[in-house]
Motif scaffolding. Sequence first.
Motif: not given
Length: 115
Positions: A17-23, A67-75, A80-84
């Motif tokens: 697994s990996l978790r990607l971030s995009c700032v 397998r992948f989950t996209i999410s966001r934290d607007n604050n 994010y992209l959680q990849m399993n």
Amino acid sequence: QVQLVESGGGLVQPGGSLRLSCVASGNSLSNYWMYWLRQAPGGPLEWISGINEVGGDIYYADSVQGRFTISRDNNKNTLYLQMNSLKPEDTALYYCALDEDGGGRGPGTQVTVSS
């Protein structure tokens, strides 16, 4: 204008697994649909996921569904992209973008799935 920078890529074994971030900087991400795309070596840019401004609408390509989950934290102005259950065919340069064709994307983060 929004600038995007991806991070979190790396070398992982199949099944890992990996978790990607995009700032984002320059503007609030809460104004935008956001997308993840990827490009394998020698291949085309491939859309893999999208999420609406508040995270209520989410879409995935068949290749990553389940397998992948996209999410966001607007604050935090972060996507994010959680990849399993990663597979060798997931090896690619991963981008976050402001449109589903890759417009406004950042420099990307490399994901390599190999034993």
